[in-house]
Design a protein around this motif. Structure first.
Motif, PDB file in Angstrom:
ATOM      1  N   LEU A   7       0.865  -1.177   0.000  1.00 43.08           N
ATOM      2  CA  LEU A   7       0.000   0.000   0.000  1.00 43.08           C
ATOM      3  C   LEU A   7       0.899   1.223   0.000  1.00 43.08           C
ATOM      4  O   LEU A   7       1.811   1.331   0.835  1.00 43.08           O
ATOM      5  N   ILE A   8       0.663   2.148  -0.925  1.00 43.26           N
ATOM      6  CA  ILE A   8       1.600   3.249  -1.147  1.00 43.26           C
ATOM      7  C   ILE A   8       0.891   4.593  -1.086  1.00 43.26           C
ATOM      8  O   ILE A   8      -0.125   4.801  -1.757  1.00 43.26           O
ATOM      9  N   GLN A   9       1.448   5.498  -0.301  1.00 44.74           N
ATOM     10  CA  GLN A   9       1.009   6.898  -0.267  1.00 44.74           C
ATOM     11  C   GLN A   9       1.961   7.685  -1.150  1.00 44.74           C
ATOM     12  O   GLN A   9       3.177   7.503  -1.066  1.00 44.74           O
ATOM     13  N   THR A  10       1.406   8.563  -2.001  1.00 44.72           N
ATOM     14  CA  THR A  10       2.256   9.370  -2.873  1.00 44.72           C
ATOM     15  C   THR A  10       1.887  10.837  -2.760  1.00 44.72           C
ATOM     16  O   THR A  10       0.784  11.186  -2.339  1.00 44.72           O
ATOM     17  N   ALA A  11       2.800  11.679  -3.186  1.00 45.90           N
ATOM     18  CA  ALA A  11       2.491  13.101  -3.353  1.00 45.90           C
ATOM     19  C   ALA A  11       1.528  13.200  -4.536  1.00 45.90           C
ATOM     20  O   ALA A  11       1.735  12.549  -5.570  1.00 45.90           O
ATOM     21  N   ALA A  12       0.472  13.987  -4.395  1.00 42.17           N
ATOM     22  CA  ALA A  12      -0.571  14.070  -5.419  1.00 42.17           C
ATOM     23  C   ALA A  12      -0.021  14.413  -6.800  1.00 42.17           C
ATOM     24  O   ALA A  12      -0.416  13.816  -7.807  1.00 42.17           O
ATOM     25  N   GLU A  13       0.926  15.331  -6.850  1.00 33.53           N
ATOM     26  CA  GLU A  13       1.453  15.779  -8.140  1.00 33.53           C
ATOM     27  C   GLU A  13       2.368  14.749  -8.807  1.00 33.53           C
ATOM     28  O   GLU A  13       2.731  14.901  -9.968  1.00 33.53           O
ATOM     29  N   ARG A  14       2.740  13.696  -8.092  1.00 33.69           N
ATOM     30  CA  ARG A  14       3.634  12.669  -8.651  1.00 33.69           C
ATOM     31  C   ARG A  14       2.968  11.306  -8.791  1.00 33.69           C
ATOM     32  O   ARG A  14       3.623  10.336  -9.148  1.00 33.69           O
ATOM     33  N   LEU A  15       1.669  11.223  -8.533  1.00 32.47           N
ATOM     34  CA  LEU A  15       0.995   9.930  -8.512  1.00 32.47           C
ATOM     35  C   LEU A  15       1.186   9.146  -9.804  1.00 32.47           C
ATOM     36  O   LEU A  15       1.628   7.994  -9.784  1.00 32.47           O
ATOM     37  N   GLU A  21       6.758   4.386 -12.628  1.00 31.16           N
ATOM     38  CA  GLU A  21       8.112   3.998 -12.217  1.00 31.16           C
ATOM     39  C   GLU A  21       8.089   2.733 -11.373  1.00 31.16           C
ATOM     40  O   GLU A  21       8.941   1.855 -11.533  1.00 31.16           O
ATOM     41  N   ILE A  22       7.107   2.617 -10.492  1.00 34.01           N
ATOM     42  CA  ILE A  22       6.985   1.418  -9.658  1.00 34.01           C
ATOM     43  C   ILE A  22       6.629   0.219 -10.527  1.00 34.01           C
ATOM     44  O   ILE A  22       7.190  -0.866 -10.381  1.00 34.01           O
ATOM     45  N   ALA A  23       5.701   0.400 -11.459  1.00 35.96           N
ATOM     46  CA  ALA A  23       5.287  -0.696 -12.354  1.00 35.96           C
ATOM     47  C   ALA A  23       6.456  -1.215 -13.186  1.00 35.96           C
ATOM     48  O   ALA A  23       6.480  -2.393 -13.560  1.00 35.96           O
ATOM     49  N   ASP A  24       7.420  -0.365 -13.473  1.00 33.33           N
ATOM     50  CA  ASP A  24       8.567  -0.749 -14.282  1.00 33.33           C
ATOM     51  C   ASP A  24       9.647  -1.506 -13.502  1.00 33.33           C
ATOM     52  O   ASP A  24      10.589  -2.019 -14.099  1.00 33.33           O
ATOM     53  N   LEU A  25       9.515  -1.598 -12.193  1.00 28.17           N
ATOM     54  CA  LEU A  25      10.515  -2.282 -11.369  1.00 28.17           C
ATOM     55  C   LEU A  25      10.391  -3.798 -11.520  1.00 28.17           C
ATOM     56  O   LEU A  25       9.280  -4.344 -11.534  1.00 28.17           O
ATOM     57  N   ASP A  26      11.521  -4.476 -11.615  1.00 32.47           N
ATOM     58  CA  ASP A  26      11.515  -5.943 -11.625  1.00 32.47           C
ATOM     59  C   ASP A  26      10.906  -6.446 -10.329  1.00 32.47           C
ATOM     60  O   ASP A  26      11.228  -5.942  -9.245  1.00 32.47           O
ATOM     61  N   GLY A  27      10.026  -7.430 -10.439  1.00 32.86           N
ATOM     62  CA  GLY A  27       9.374  -7.997  -9.261  1.00 32.86           C
ATOM     63  C   GLY A  27       8.005  -7.412  -8.996  1.00 32.86           C
ATOM     64  O   GLY A  27       7.211  -7.994  -8.259  1.00 32.86           O
ATOM     65  N   TYR A  32      -1.955  -0.569  -9.034  1.00 29.32           N
ATOM     66  CA  TYR A  32      -3.309  -0.056  -9.182  1.00 29.32           C
ATOM     67  C   TYR A  32      -3.419   1.303  -8.500  1.00 29.32           C
ATOM     68  O   TYR A  32      -2.978   1.458  -7.360  1.00 29.32           O
ATOM     69  N   SER A  33      -4.010   2.278  -9.175  1.00 32.16           N
ATOM     70  CA  SER A  33      -4.377   3.515  -8.493  1.00 32.16           C
ATOM     71  C   SER A  33      -5.762   3.281  -7.929  1.00 32.16           C
ATOM     72  O   SER A  33      -6.573   2.554  -8.514  1.00 32.16           O
ATOM     73  N   CYS A  34      -6.032   3.845  -6.763  1.00 34.28           N
ATOM     74  CA  CYS A  34      -7.316   3.545  -6.129  1.00 34.28           C
ATOM     75  C   CYS A  34      -7.791   4.696  -5.263  1.00 34.28           C
ATOM     76  O   CYS A  34      -7.025   5.593  -4.910  1.00 34.28           O
ATOM     77  N   ALA A  35      -9.057   4.643  -4.963  1.00 30.86           N
ATOM     78  CA  ALA A  35      -9.659   5.602  -4.041  1.00 30.86           C
ATOM     79  C   ALA A  35      -9.589   5.005  -2.635  1.00 30.86           C
ATOM     80  O   ALA A  35      -9.515   3.791  -2.476  1.00 30.86           O
ATOM     81  N   GLY A  36      -9.583   5.855  -1.658  1.00 30.47           N
ATOM     82  CA  GLY A  36      -9.557   5.363  -0.281  1.00 30.47           C
ATOM     83  C   GLY A  36      -8.355   5.878   0.471  1.00 30.47           C
ATOM     84  O   GLY A  36      -7.833   6.960   0.183  1.00 30.47           O
ATOM     85  N   ILE A  41      -1.672   0.635  -5.018  1.00 27.18           N
ATOM     86  CA  ILE A  41      -1.439  -0.699  -4.482  1.00 27.18           C
ATOM     87  C   ILE A  41      -0.565  -1.431  -5.494  1.00 27.18           C
ATOM     88  O   ILE A  41      -0.928  -1.529  -6.667  1.00 27.18           O
ATOM     89  N   ALA A  42       0.585  -1.906  -5.028  1.00 26.96           N
ATOM     90  CA  ALA A  42       1.495  -2.654  -5.894  1.00 26.96           C
ATOM     91  C   ALA A  42       1.479  -4.119  -5.487  1.00 26.96           C
ATOM     92  O   ALA A  42       1.538  -4.437  -4.293  1.00 26.96           O
ATOM     93  N   MET A  43       1.390  -4.984  -6.478  1.00 30.31           N
ATOM     94  CA  MET A  43       1.479  -6.421  -6.246  1.00 30.31           C
ATOM     95  C   MET A  43       2.906  -6.849  -6.604  1.00 30.31           C
ATOM     96  O   MET A  43       3.322  -6.717  -7.753  1.00 30.31           O
ATOM     97  N   VAL A  44       3.625  -7.304  -5.601  1.00 30.77           N
ATOM     98  CA  VAL A  44       5.016  -7.737  -5.790  1.00 30.77           C
ATOM     99  C   VAL A  44       5.041  -9.256  -5.716  1.00 30.77           C
ATOM    100  O   VAL A  44       4.517  -9.844  -4.767  1.00 30.77           O
TER     101      VAL A  44
END
Length: 93
Positions: A7-15, A21-27, A32-36, A41-44
């Motif tokens: 579960l990841i919190q990001t700065a709004a302007e960099r979401l 960038e996270i999706a491009d990481l090996d593993g 998923y971007s989500c509300a709440g 949410i990254a699945m590793v």
């Protein structure tokens, strides 16, 4: 295979940029971007726990715009597909 749900919190302007960038990481299998309460949410999916230690604090947390992560390790997977496959064993017809 070990699955971690991050579960990841990001700065709004960099979401959007952080998500890609996270999706491009090996593993990292999906992001998923989500509300709440969380922004992403990254699945590793990796072979061992050491890889999670490398990916989450070593790479995801260093992506520009990532403010915080909360990692959950999955023990077992349940899905309708798995259940149906189990109950249909030997019932070809």
């Amino acid at each position: 295979m070990i699955t971690a749900i991050v579960l990841i919190q990001t700065a709004a302007e960099r979401l959007t940029e952080a998500a890609q960038e996270i999706a491009d990481l090996d593993g990292v299998a999906e992001v998923y971007s989500c509300a709440g309460d969380v922004d992403l949410i990254a699945m590793v999916r990796v072979r061992d726990h050491e890889e999670i230690a490398d990916i989450v604090p070593g790479r995801i947390n260093k992506v520009d715009g990532v403010l915080d992560t909360d990692t959950h390790i999955a023990f077992r997977s349940y899905s309708r597909r798995d259940t149906e496959a189990t109950f249909s064993l030997g019932m070809e017809g």
